[in-house]
Every structure is written in C-alpha cells, then in structure tokens.
Design a protein around this motif. Structure first.
Motif, PDB file in Angstrom:
ATOM      1  N   ASP A 203       0.840  -1.520  -0.326  1.00  0.00           N
ATOM      2  CA  ASP A 203      -0.254   0.104  -0.471  1.00  0.00           C
ATOM      3  C   ASP A 203       1.207   1.283  -0.242  1.00  0.00           C
ATOM      4  O   ASP A 203       0.073   2.403   0.028  1.00  0.00           O
ATOM      5  CB  ASP A 203      -1.138  -0.358   1.607  1.00  0.00           C
ATOM      6  CG  ASP A 203      -1.719  -1.066   1.448  1.00  0.00           C
ATOM      7  OD1 ASP A 203      -2.421  -1.054  -0.215  1.00  0.00           O
ATOM      8  OD2 ASP A 203      -2.294  -1.693   2.501  1.00  0.00           O
ATOM      9  N   ASP A 204       2.160   1.762  -0.521  1.00  0.00           N
ATOM     10  CA  ASP A 204       2.981   2.585  -0.062  1.00  0.00           C
ATOM     11  C   ASP A 204       3.699   2.155  -0.579  1.00  0.00           C
ATOM     12  O   ASP A 204       4.798   1.429  -1.580  1.00  0.00           O
ATOM     13  CB  ASP A 204       3.615   2.236   1.326  1.00  0.00           C
ATOM     14  CG  ASP A 204       4.590   3.111   1.750  1.00  0.00           C
ATOM     15  OD1 ASP A 204       4.990   3.964   0.650  1.00  0.00           O
ATOM     16  OD2 ASP A 204       5.672   3.217   2.756  1.00  0.00           O
ATOM     17  N   PRO A 205       3.213   3.413  -1.960  1.00  0.00           N
ATOM     18  CA  PRO A 205       3.956   3.603  -3.350  1.00  0.00           C
ATOM     19  C   PRO A 205       5.264   3.880  -3.081  1.00  0.00           C
ATOM     20  O   PRO A 205       6.016   3.463  -4.058  1.00  0.00           O
ATOM     21  CB  PRO A 205       3.185   4.944  -4.219  1.00  0.00           C
ATOM     22  CG  PRO A 205       2.581   5.290  -2.840  1.00  0.00           C
ATOM     23  CD  PRO A 205       2.698   4.400  -1.784  1.00  0.00           C
ATOM     24  N   GLU A 206       6.459   5.306  -1.988  1.00  0.00           N
ATOM     25  CA  GLU A 206       7.199   4.908  -2.271  1.00  0.00           C
ATOM     26  C   GLU A 206       8.219   3.608  -1.321  1.00  0.00           C
ATOM     27  O   GLU A 206       8.643   3.639  -2.596  1.00  0.00           O
ATOM     28  CB  GLU A 206       7.577   5.666  -0.905  1.00  0.00           C
ATOM     29  CG  GLU A 206       6.758   7.953  -0.900  1.00  0.00           C
ATOM     30  CD  GLU A 206       8.233   7.817  -2.159  1.00  0.00           C
ATOM     31  OE1 GLU A 206       9.154   7.847  -2.797  1.00  0.00           O
ATOM     32  OE2 GLU A 206       7.320   8.725  -2.865  1.00  0.00           O
TER      33      GLU A 206
ATOM     34  N   ASP B 246       6.437   4.728 -17.232  1.00  0.00           N
ATOM     35  CA  ASP B 246       5.513   3.689 -17.368  1.00  0.00           C
ATOM     36  C   ASP B 246       5.921   2.737 -17.915  1.00  0.00           C
ATOM     37  O   ASP B 246       4.914   1.336 -17.104  1.00  0.00           O
ATOM     38  CB  ASP B 246       4.396   4.393 -19.229  1.00  0.00           C
ATOM     39  CG  ASP B 246       3.894   5.597 -19.048  1.00  0.00           C
ATOM     40  OD1 ASP B 246       3.443   5.827 -17.356  1.00  0.00           O
ATOM     41  OD2 ASP B 246       3.378   6.259 -20.134  1.00  0.00           O
ATOM     42  N   ARG B 247       6.570   2.417 -18.552  1.00  0.00           N
ATOM     43  CA  ARG B 247       7.434   0.881 -18.908  1.00  0.00           C
ATOM     44  C   ARG B 247       7.366   0.819 -17.513  1.00  0.00           C
ATOM     45  O   ARG B 247       7.896  -0.686 -17.319  1.00  0.00           O
ATOM     46  CB  ARG B 247       8.302   1.218 -19.842  1.00  0.00           C
ATOM     47  CG  ARG B 247       7.654   2.018 -21.418  1.00  0.00           C
ATOM     48  CD  ARG B 247       6.830   0.591 -21.883  1.00  0.00           C
ATOM     49  NE  ARG B 247       6.608   0.997 -23.004  1.00  0.00           N
ATOM     50  CZ  ARG B 247       6.414   1.222 -24.485  1.00  0.00           C
ATOM     51  NH1 ARG B 247       7.903  -0.351 -24.031  1.00  0.00           N
ATOM     52  NH2 ARG B 247       6.481   1.341 -25.352  1.00  0.00           N
ATOM     53  N   VAL B 248       8.651   1.120 -16.226  1.00  0.00           N
ATOM     54  CA  VAL B 248       9.064   0.608 -15.626  1.00  0.00           C
ATOM     55  C   VAL B 248       8.023   0.242 -14.267  1.00  0.00           C
ATOM     56  O   VAL B 248       8.008  -0.722 -13.760  1.00  0.00           O
ATOM     57  CB  VAL B 248      10.041   1.808 -14.769  1.00  0.00           C
ATOM     58  CG1 VAL B 248       9.869   1.171 -13.249  1.00  0.00           C
ATOM     59  CG2 VAL B 248      11.197   2.122 -15.399  1.00  0.00           C
ATOM     60  N   VAL B 249       6.536   1.137 -14.777  1.00  0.00           N
ATOM     61  CA  VAL B 249       5.657   0.471 -13.377  1.00  0.00           C
ATOM     62  C   VAL B 249       5.171  -0.619 -14.064  1.00  0.00           C
ATOM     63  O   VAL B 249       4.798  -1.721 -13.994  1.00  0.00           O
ATOM     64  CB  VAL B 249       4.462   2.100 -13.598  1.00  0.00           C
ATOM     65  CG1 VAL B 249       3.068   1.138 -12.488  1.00  0.00           C
ATOM     66  CG2 VAL B 249       4.739   2.817 -12.993  1.00  0.00           C
ATOM     67  N   GLU B 250       4.619  -1.278 -15.463  1.00  0.00           N
ATOM     68  CA  GLU B 250       4.775  -2.159 -16.392  1.00  0.00           C
ATOM     69  C   GLU B 250       5.156  -3.195 -16.043  1.00  0.00           C
ATOM     70  O   GLU B 250       4.563  -4.534 -15.585  1.00  0.00           O
ATOM     71  CB  GLU B 250       4.100  -1.767 -17.791  1.00  0.00           C
ATOM     72  CG  GLU B 250       3.511  -0.889 -17.983  1.00  0.00           C
ATOM     73  CD  GLU B 250       2.952  -0.465 -19.756  1.00  0.00           C
ATOM     74  OE1 GLU B 250       3.649  -1.209 -20.248  1.00  0.00           O
ATOM     75  OE2 GLU B 250       2.155   0.569 -20.080  1.00  0.00           O
ATOM     76  N   SER B 251       6.315  -3.240 -15.791  1.00  0.00           N
ATOM     77  CA  SER B 251       7.950  -4.306 -15.718  1.00  0.00           C
ATOM     78  C   SER B 251       7.451  -4.849 -14.161  1.00  0.00           C
ATOM     79  O   SER B 251       7.633  -5.680 -13.927  1.00  0.00           O
ATOM     80  CB  SER B 251       9.127  -3.589 -15.824  1.00  0.00           C
ATOM     81  OG  SER B 251       9.367  -4.401 -15.573  1.00  0.00           O
ATOM     82  N   ILE B 252       7.136  -3.368 -13.242  1.00  0.00           N
ATOM     83  CA  ILE B 252       6.972  -3.648 -11.704  1.00  0.00           C
ATOM     84  C   ILE B 252       5.616  -4.718 -11.579  1.00  0.00           C
ATOM     85  O   ILE B 252       4.758  -5.552 -11.191  1.00  0.00           O
ATOM     86  CB  ILE B 252       6.553  -2.823 -10.525  1.00  0.00           C
ATOM     87  CG1 ILE B 252       8.309  -1.964 -10.943  1.00  0.00           C
ATOM     88  CG2 ILE B 252       6.190  -3.121  -9.271  1.00  0.00           C
ATOM     89  CD1 ILE B 252       7.876  -0.737 -10.061  1.00  0.00           C
TER      90      ILE B 252
ATOM     91  N   ARG C 134      -0.510   6.245  -8.056  1.00  0.00           N
ATOM     92  CA  ARG C 134       0.813   6.516  -7.245  1.00  0.00           C
ATOM     93  C   ARG C 134       2.305   6.240  -6.815  1.00  0.00           C
ATOM     94  O   ARG C 134       2.898   6.573  -7.293  1.00  0.00           O
ATOM     95  CB  ARG C 134      -0.083   6.525  -5.606  1.00  0.00           C
ATOM     96  CG  ARG C 134      -1.260   7.170  -5.243  1.00  0.00           C
ATOM     97  CD  ARG C 134      -1.472   6.889  -4.332  1.00  0.00           C
ATOM     98  NE  ARG C 134      -1.007   7.666  -2.965  1.00  0.00           N
ATOM     99  CZ  ARG C 134      -0.821   6.253  -1.682  1.00  0.00           C
ATOM    100  NH1 ARG C 134      -1.719   5.329  -1.410  1.00  0.00           N
ATOM    101  NH2 ARG C 134       0.223   6.845  -0.715  1.00  0.00           N
ATOM    102  N   VAL C 135       1.424   4.731  -7.761  1.00  0.00           N
ATOM    103  CA  VAL C 135       2.710   4.288  -7.738  1.00  0.00           C
ATOM    104  C   VAL C 135       4.158   4.920  -9.139  1.00  0.00           C
ATOM    105  O   VAL C 135       5.524   5.277  -8.581  1.00  0.00           O
ATOM    106  CB  VAL C 135       2.960   3.134  -8.258  1.00  0.00           C
ATOM    107  CG1 VAL C 135       4.511   2.019  -8.564  1.00  0.00           C
ATOM    108  CG2 VAL C 135       2.538   2.086  -6.712  1.00  0.00           C
ATOM    109  N   ARG C 136       2.895   5.590  -9.903  1.00  0.00           N
ATOM    110  CA  ARG C 136       3.726   6.009 -10.944  1.00  0.00           C
ATOM    111  C   ARG C 136       4.566   7.159 -10.715  1.00  0.00           C
ATOM    112  O   ARG C 136       5.326   7.718 -10.848  1.00  0.00           O
ATOM    113  CB  ARG C 136       2.732   6.089 -11.998  1.00  0.00           C
ATOM    114  CG  ARG C 136       3.226   7.130 -13.251  1.00  0.00           C
ATOM    115  CD  ARG C 136       2.366   7.048 -14.298  1.00  0.00           C
ATOM    116  NE  ARG C 136       3.143   7.569 -15.843  1.00  0.00           N
ATOM    117  CZ  ARG C 136       3.898   8.953 -15.905  1.00  0.00           C
ATOM    118  NH1 ARG C 136       3.644   9.604 -14.722  1.00  0.00           N
ATOM    119  NH2 ARG C 136       4.046   9.276 -17.588  1.00  0.00           N
ATOM    120  N   ALA C 137       3.180   8.318  -9.716  1.00  0.00           N
ATOM    121  CA  ALA C 137       4.722   8.642  -9.381  1.00  0.00           C
ATOM    122  C   ALA C 137       5.632   8.771  -8.381  1.00  0.00           C
ATOM    123  O   ALA C 137       6.312  10.000  -9.178  1.00  0.00           O
ATOM    124  CB  ALA C 137       3.513  10.645  -8.232  1.00  0.00           C
TER     125      ALA C 137
END
Length: 294
Positions: A217-220, A253-259, A278-281
């Motif tokens: 739940d923690d994007p950071e 965008d691609r890093v979030v998709e990779s995660i 929030r994760v993308r930010a």
C-alpha cells in the motif's frame, strides 16, 4: 467477444470421456491471466480478460498492458484478412504472462503466448472451394499454433505431441520442467483434436522470490524496492531498440508495467492493492534522476 473455453482438472476421475481419446497434445500451462482479442473491419484490435472486455486501452489492467502492446505491435492484420473470409468472426485467446506466484525468466518469456483460436465461419480456402459457412469452432492445437505464427505471435509451447491417449495416465503423470524458468511448469494443458481439453496442475510451484516484499500500500516503498537501476536500464534499452524516445514519462510508464508484470506487487482497487497513479508518481521521480545521469 467469445468466452474462454472451460479447462477442468482432469485428475480425480474428472476427465471427460471425449478428452482421453485419440491422440493428445500436452501444452505447458502458463501462470498468468487470460487475454482474448479480436479485430474489427477497420483493423482495430479489441481486448478482454476472462471476465471483462475493454473499450478503452487505458482501462486495461497495468499487468496486462505489456501483453496488449506486444500483440498490437506484432499482429499481422493482412495475414488474417488473407486467411479467413470473415476476420471479425475470429477470436484469439492466450495468456498475458505476469507474476501470479510463479517466477519466470521474464526477459525470455513473451508477454503474450497464444493458446486458442476460434473461427466463426469458413476459412478463405473453404469459401473459395464453395464450402458453406459452418458453425464456429476452436481450432485443434497444431492448427492454432500455426495460425498464431502466421499472424506474428508466439503460441504456447508444446511439451509433447500426438501422445496416444491409451498410453496416458493423468494420475501418474509427472509435471515436466518449464521452458521459461529453472523449475517445474505450473502444469500442463491436455488437448485432443476433437476439442476436448483439461489441465493437470503441479502439486507445488514457486511462490515468489526470496526478496523481502514491500508494503504493497506504500508507493514509495514499492518504488524503492522495485524501481531499481537495473530495471531502468532494461526499460531504456528496450525503448532504444524500438526506436522510441526514452522520455521520463515513457520510462516511468514502462517501469510501472514491469513492476506489475514481474513482481508480487498487485495493482488495482481493493485492500492490499497498489494504486497505479501513486506508484507511477514515485517512480517518475526516480526516472528523472536515472535519466539525468545518462
């Protein structure tokens, strides 16, 4: 869009009589989410998962977006138009490969693997020969594999072909090693050419990595754990290969998709799920630093 065909477990005397007959194909069962798509008259591809169809590409779940992009980039529309009398009657089925408990070699495993093809009317060759349109059907596994290859996509890999059903014992069958990881397959799909199908699941399979999982739940925390230098480098290299600009937004965008695809992090609504925005930010800030150092 036509629904996925049922895939019952064939162990415990649950195999139907029409499955264990004739000659069987054994295909690797890939741990992921079902993805289906069809093409309309304009050539636009429309996608769906097992429960939902998506009118808007932005509505596709993050973990499935690499598979959607791969299909869009590789799918040969003209090959489909040449092969069938009515391309809109064809539905393609497959697996969007992402982490659901089994750790694959993500660099080697395609983000989409095709499993089934439904054709609702006679093929182009049948139409030319004067054959009447027939009721639609799923193509046999060998024909489906050839169709996927013909339109530029990877079919799921076969473990064994043309196994005599009389020599096949589902109860004693040993799950083979996966073609996509150092370890056993998640299971096998058993099919025959008359439409029968079922699955045999591995008794045990990989349940994640040994690394400590972050607070989902923690994007950071997610960004700190998974938006690594290596992941940024791989994403930038992939964009370079495609001739696309490695901008901050594109890389984030691609890093979030990779995660979403390669890690135990789950994105979406509901408890225990990460918020993609929030994760993308959080990832974007790290992307700026990573790109500034290039």
């Amino acid at each position: 869009m036509r629904s996925f065909p049922p895939l019952p477990n064939v162990r415990g005397s649950r195999a139907s009589d029409d499955l264990l007959a004739g000659h069987l194909w054994l295909l690797e069962l890939i741990d992921g989410t079902g993805l289906r798509f069809g093409m309309d008259a304009s050539g636009l591809l429309r996608f769906g998962d097992p429960e939902t169809t998506y009118a808007d590409p932005e509505a596709v779940p993050v973990a499935l977006r690499p598979a959607v992009r791969r299909v869009r980039e590789r799918f040969d529309r003209e090959a489909l138009r040449d092969a069938v009398a009515d391309p809109e009657s064809v539905v393609f089925f497959g697996v969007a490969t992402h982490h659901r408990g089994t750790d694959y070699d993500w660099d080697r495993l395609p983000s989409f693997l095709g499993t089934d093809v439904w054709i609702g009317r006679a093929t182009g060759q049948e139409a030319e020969s004067g054959a009447e349109s027939r009721e639609g059907s799923f193509r046999p596994p060998d024909a489906a594999a050839a169709i996927f290859e013909g339109v530029g996509l990877d079919p799921v890999n076969a473990v064994e072909r043309e196994v005599n059903a009389r020599d096949f014992d589902p109860e004693g069958y040993a799950i083979p090693g996966s073609a996509w990881r150092d370890g056993p397959a998640a299971g096998v799909v058993v099919r025959n050419k008359r439409g029968g199908r079922g699955r045999i699941l591995a008794d045990e399979r990989a349940t994640g990595t040994s690394e400590d999982a972050p607070d989902f739940d923690d994007p950071e925390a997610i960004a700190e754990t998974y938006a690594t230098e290596d992941r940024f480098e791989r994403v930038v290299a992939d964009l370079d290969r495609r001739g696309a600009a490695a901008t901050v937004d594109a890389v984030a965008d691609r890093v979030v998709e990779s995660i979403a695809r390669e890690t135990p992090v789950r994105f979406g609504a509901g408890g225990g799920s990460a918020d993609p925005g929030r994760v993308r930010a959080a990832v974007t800030e790290r992307a700026r630093v990573a790109l500034a150092d290039r």
